[in-house]
Design a protein around this motif. Sequence first.
Motif, PDB file in Angstrom:
ATOM      1  N   LEU A   1      21.957  28.147 -57.514  1.00 44.23           N
ATOM      2  CA  LEU A   1      20.877  28.977 -58.028  1.00 44.23           C
ATOM      3  C   LEU A   1      20.173  28.273 -59.184  1.00 44.23           C
ATOM      4  CD1 LEU A   1      19.335  31.646 -57.994  1.00 44.23           C
ATOM      5  CD2 LEU A   1      21.025  32.542 -59.601  1.00 44.23           C
ATOM      6  N   ASP A   2      20.940  27.673 -60.095  1.00 45.48           N
ATOM      7  CA  ASP A   2      20.342  26.966 -61.231  1.00 45.48           C
ATOM      8  C   ASP A   2      19.435  25.830 -60.757  1.00 45.48           C
ATOM      9  OD1 ASP A   2      21.810  28.665 -62.782  1.00 45.48           O
ATOM     10  OD2 ASP A   2      23.191  27.163 -63.568  1.00 45.48           O
ATOM     11  N   ILE A   3      19.863  25.124 -59.720  1.00 46.68           N
ATOM     12  CA  ILE A   3      19.045  24.033 -59.168  1.00 46.68           C
ATOM     13  C   ILE A   3      17.728  24.585 -58.648  1.00 46.68           C
ATOM     14  CG2 ILE A   3      18.852  22.370 -57.271  1.00 46.68           C
ATOM     15  CD1 ILE A   3      21.896  21.904 -57.571  1.00 46.68           C
ATOM     16  N   GLN A   4      17.794  25.678 -57.915  1.00 52.50           N
ATOM     17  CA  GLN A   4      16.570  26.299 -57.396  1.00 52.50           C
ATOM     18  C   GLN A   4      15.620  26.678 -58.527  1.00 52.50           C
ATOM     19  OE1 GLN A   4      16.996  29.374 -54.280  1.00 52.50           O
ATOM     20  NE2 GLN A   4      19.183  28.999 -54.461  1.00 52.50           N
ATOM     21  N   ILE A   5      16.175  27.264 -59.584  1.00 55.87           N
ATOM     22  CA  ILE A   5      15.362  27.695 -60.719  1.00 55.87           C
ATOM     23  C   ILE A   5      14.620  26.510 -61.318  1.00 55.87           C
ATOM     24  CG2 ILE A   5      15.465  28.547 -63.093  1.00 55.87           C
ATOM     25  CD1 ILE A   5      17.760  30.405 -62.202  1.00 55.87           C
ATOM     26  N   PHE A   6      15.337  25.410 -61.547  1.00 55.07           N
ATOM     27  CA  PHE A   6      14.709  24.231 -62.147  1.00 55.07           C
ATOM     28  C   PHE A   6      13.714  23.571 -61.185  1.00 55.07           C
ATOM     29  CE2 PHE A   6      18.549  24.016 -65.046  1.00 55.07           C
ATOM     30  CZ  PHE A   6      17.847  24.362 -66.195  1.00 55.07           C
ATOM     31  N   GLN A   7      14.006  23.596 -59.898  1.00 54.15           N
ATOM     32  CA  GLN A   7      13.073  23.011 -58.926  1.00 54.15           C
ATOM     33  C   GLN A   7      11.778  23.817 -58.853  1.00 54.15           C
ATOM     34  OE1 GLN A   7      15.585  22.870 -55.433  1.00 54.15           O
ATOM     35  NE2 GLN A   7      16.161  20.740 -55.787  1.00 54.15           N
ATOM     36  N   THR A   8      11.897  25.135 -58.845  1.00 57.12           N
ATOM     37  CA  THR A   8      10.699  25.967 -58.808  1.00 57.12           C
ATOM     38  C   THR A   8       9.900  25.820 -60.101  1.00 57.12           C
ATOM     39  OG1 THR A   8      11.580  27.573 -57.232  1.00 57.12           O
ATOM     40  CG2 THR A   8       9.871  28.364 -58.729  1.00 57.12           C
TER      41      THR A   8
END
Length: 282
Positions: A96-103
């Motif tokens: 989830l953290d990766i998704q947040i930073f990617q978005t």
Amino acid sequence: MSFDERALGGLITESQDLQSEAMAQARANLPMLEEIRHERGDVNPGPGERRAFDEGRRSLLARLGLSGGGAAVAGAGIGSALAALLARPAAADTALDIQIFQTASSLEKLAVETYKAALTLPFIKDGNAVVKKFAETTMMQHDEHKKAFQAQSTKLGGQVQDMPNPKYAPVVESTKPTLKAPADVVKLAATLENVARDTYLADLAMFTDANSRFLMATVMGVETQHLATLRAVQALLAGGAPQLIAIPTDIAKLPAAAGSVGFPDAIPKATMASPPSEGAVK
């Protein structure tokens, strides 16, 4: 329009102080993220996981009544029943953290491209000097945000997102031919800043790592500053007073609402937040 370079320089320095704090936090966060990555395990979320996270996290704020004034934040893709969230393996939080930073990276990438395009327009490039300087400084800050978010993604074991946000990039492209005056550019920029501010506000409820939460809150402060400035400029343009977009300005001639137009809500609601999966690397 002429302007006091020293006065403008002072304001830019104040803006850069907030920016520097955010970037310093981003650098300090990298070693800790690497530790978290090793503790949780390497995870690159697939489409199914992304949907599961979005659907699960949506219900959390809805059930806790923290959905940003109703369904607004829940609709942005945040939430999960608290028990289910706590029951998930630690690796799920990394995904989830990766998704947040990617978005977040995708939103910053789009902001950079938008300001860059705006600076090629004659009425911005050769127009109001204050607006032009604001656009140049803001573009630079967004580029720094993008690089910081990309570094956070990498340290967590994710891929770098270097593409503009897939939802809003087409909106920007379709709007470009309609940009005929400074007010058009300011309106578009304010929309993107609003989306970024709301997204980072919503992200705060999803981070399990306190340092990442602090980083996002600090960057959100910079975006809030951008948005407030654009709203003030937008109001002056709409009011037929472009001459007051100056440094220094004639304070006596400013409308009564000049001090509050940049912050219409005492507590902002994340009504335009992008869900974590929106700009995630597919």
